[in-house]
Design an enzyme around this catalytic site. Structure first.
Site: not given
Ligand code: 3PG
Length: 213
Positions: A45, A49, A73, A133
């Site tokens: 993943e 960011r 994110t 998640k």
């Protein structure tokens, strides 16, 4: 119905650890993908960011097409568009908002949304999300919370992330409602910035061998 996260579940069945990556420079993406594959991982993943995040997803897919690469994110419609354009195989968000839900459109089946309570988990399941998640897993109750949720909600599947590491990944993965665990410990930002590809491969192998015992 066949879902779009089926490939992710198959990949997770082989290696159920998803490194959460913060990549500062696109050039780091290809050697990092190779280091993770060499260690035995099948999924990664890349968080959005950093400005390099989107380019890193594209570069990882180009360098290692067999690695499933998701965007993390993912907070809004622009993030969804950039991630899909870059070739992301799946999407991850820390939670869900009405705006993000609307923006997902047909990509909803690729999203693993963050949840921290039973009500959030029930809402996301009702909306059609297939893997949730638990985030931040250690603060949202960790292993005991997942055990408790499995009683009334045995049909829900989780990828706990946040506070998962070498010491507790196996405890999470022993639970029947955990598909995979996510975490930054396999390849920290410092490891990536230092270009410590051998160290990342070593930590990956150690983690996979610890959970197979
Ligand atoms: C994150 O948000 O960075 C992920 O949840 C990873 O958390 P961790 O650093 O506790 O593994």
């Amino acid at each position: 119905m066949t879902s779009s996260l089926t490939s992710l579940k198959l990949a997770a069945a082989k290696a159920p650890i998803v490194p959460v990556l913060v990549i500062g420079a696109v050039e780091q993406a290809a050697p990092l993908a190779k280091a993770l594959l060499d260690g035995g991982l099948t999924i990664a993943e890349v968080t959005l960011r950093t400005p390099a995040g989107v380019g890193a997803i594209e570069a990882m897919k180009a360098a290692a097409p067999e690695l499933m690469v998701g965007a993390g994110t993912v907070l809004n419609g622009e993030d969804v568009r950039c991630s899909m354009d870059a070739g992301a195989d799946f999407l991850v968000s820390p939670g869900m908002s009405p705006g993000l839900l609307a923006a997902l459109g047909k990509h909803k089946l690729l999203m693993i949304p963050g949840v921290a309570t039973a009500s959030e988990a029930m809402s996301r399941h009702e909306e059609g999300f297939e893997i949730l998640k638990l985030f931040p897993a250690s603060i949202a109750g960790g292993v005991p919370a997942l055990k408790a949720l499995a009683g009334p909600l045995p049909h829900l599947q989780f990828m706990p992330t946040g506070g998962v590491g070498a010491d507790n990944a196996g405890d999470y993965l022993a639970l029947p409602n955990v598909v995979a665990v996510g975490g930054s410990w396999i390849a920290t930002q410092a490891d990536v910035d230092a270009g410590d590809w051998a160290g990342i491969t070593r930590k990956t192998k150690e983690a996979l061998s610890a959970i197979s015992r």
